[in-house]
Design a protein around this motif. Structure first.
Motif: not given
Ligand code: MYA
Ligand code: JJ1
Length: 388
Positions: A160-180
């Motif tokens: 749904r973000v792509h449908l608005e022609n946006i291709w990047q995102a930012a987010y935070t989490a308390g868990v480690i994911l690839p990659t901070p």
């Protein structure tokens, strides 16, 4: 291993330190006609729903899902309890898309069992201002965990973000994911130490009594800095200039314009507080501080149900010392009845944390970008971005 995250355009652990990889988008934007037109498939007992946050009933459903199922600390003693008004504010900034407020319902009962959201933002990475989605409030009902619903929800919000022609995102989490892109530490300043100790949020220090502790954290009744006052609508242009100038020094930062400042920083009762210093001589706005209201439910305490926490948001000091400015922020938050003032070690916050008697918490917050690679991680002090 990360069966889902390995398939996504995010920095991978195996690539850490590989300086041959360029900074910037990991995969290119595609023509909108190539974006999948239909929603991803959910397990057949669930259905997608778009949440209209203008509707009181919808807003209450999201509120209740999060109140009962959202983020807890590592010992499950506290759970974030974002208010309805806060959620409305967080999810309806300038240019928001209702289609990015995504719920999952159980088909038979129609009960809301999961949620994920995005809001549009401009984020500057080094010299580039990038249109992004800020993804937040990902939540799956406690009874439906570990069924791989989260990856489907993440793919659907991405679509749904792509449908608005946006291709990047930012987010935070308390868990480690690839990659901070960076890992920040939470710091806490006790305002009501007796209650914090009673509910297990903090402990009596070694060789400390309750009365010595209360004395240690005492604050004046009113702010000290001449010209310190609440931000008003007429201050939006001056605050925007002050903030833009301040944020320009960080490697990754929010790119606020006046509309953003009006939305994100004008005071809203029990949601966001902003103060500034207006020079008594020149009437210039020289300093600014802000914090948002995010209570936590205290789980299983017979005497108390809610921990009132203020979270440091954006702060800029040019004429007042950072120490005095933030001490005034502590004073007004104490007057407003907060039990604790929390801050991350982002921007220049390190310069006041220890001296103002903040202590490190047991929680960390990892920051991530989707489809944007940095050559190397940032220090928390190089980050000019606070997500809610
Ligand atoms: S962070 C706050 C997240 N919410 C909570 O912590 C609330 C309590 N917990 C829950 O509700 C559930 O445990 C959640 C996971 C929903 C978190 N971010 O369905 P599963 C991966 C990203 O079986 P569940 C916030 O809101 C996990 O590594 N991924 O797991 C920002 C595994 O993948 P892999 C996460 O526990 C969210 C897979 O999910 C997270 O039932 C940003 C397991 O799925 C997490 N916090 O549900 C989202 N936790 O196998 C990303 C687990 O690969 C946005 N996982 O390790 C990306 C950008 C999208 C837009 C792009 C636009 C261009
Ligand atoms: O609030 C947090 N920790 C508290 C309470 C700990 C309770 C036991 N686990 C804490 N208290 C100590 C305070 C003390 C005061 C006097 C000075 C010394 C310190 O440490 C932590 C942060 O520290 N919070 C969490 O763990 C909540 C989750 C954080 C990750 C959030 C992910 C959000 C995703 C948003 O998109």
């Amino acid at each position: 291993t990360h069966k889902f995250w390995e398939t996504q355009p995010v920095g991978q652990f195996k690539d850490i330190g590989d300086t041959s990889l360029p900074e910037g988008p990991i995969e290119p934007a595609t023509p909108l006609s190539e974006v999948k037109q239909e929603p991803y498939n959910l397990p057949s007992v669930y259905e997608w729903t778009t949440c209209d946050m203008n509707s009181d009933d919808m807003c209450s459903e999201v509120y209740n899902l999060l109140k009962n199922n959202y983020v807890e600390d590592d010992e499950n003693m506290f759970r974030f309890n974002y208010s309805k008004e806060f959620l409305r504010w967080a999810l309806r900034p300038p240019g928001y898309y209702q289609s990015w407020h995504i719920g999952v319902r159980a088909k038979t009962s129609k009960k809301l069992v999961a949620f994920i959201s995005g809001v549009p933002a401009r984020i500057r990475v080094r010299d580039e201002v990038v249109k992004m989605a800020e993804i937040n409030f990902l939540c799956v009902h406690k009874k439906l965990r570990s069924k791989r619903l989260a990856p489907v929800m993440i793919k659907e919000v991405t679509r749904r973000v792509h449908l608005e022609n946006i291709w990047q995102a930012a987010y935070t989490a308390g868990v480690i994911l690839p990659t901070p892109i960076t890992t920040c530490q939470y710091w806490h300043r006790s305002l009501n130490p007796k209650k914090l100790i009673d509910v297990g949020f903090s402990r009596l220090g070694a060789r400390m009594t309750m009365s010595r502790t209360i004395k240690l954290y005492k604050l004046p009744d009113a702010p000290i800095t001449p010209g310190f006052r609440k931000m008003e609508p007429r201050d939006v242009p001056a605050v925007t200039r002050l903030l833009r100038n301040y944020l320009s020094q960080f490697g990754v930062a929010t790119d606020f314009d006046e509309n953003d400042v009006e939305h994100w920083l004008l005071p809203r009762e029990d949601v966001v507080d902003s103060y500034l210093v207006e020079s008594p001589e020149t009437h210039d706005v020289t300093d600014f501080c802000s914090f948002y209201t995010l209570p936590s439910t205290i789980l299983g305490n017979p005497n108390y149900t809610t921990l009132k926490a203020a979270y440091s948001y954006y702060n800029v000091a040019t004429q007042t010392s950072f120490l005095q400015l933030m001490n005034d922020a502590l004073i007004v938050s104490k007057q407003k009845g907060f039990d604790v003032f929390n801050a991350l070690d982002v921007m220049h916050n390190e310069s006041f944390l220890k001296e103002l008697k903040f202590g490190p918490g047991d929680g960390q917050l990892h920051y991530y970008l989707y489809n944007y690679r940095l050559k190397s991680a940032l220090k928390p002090a190089e980050l000019g971005l606070v997500l809610l």
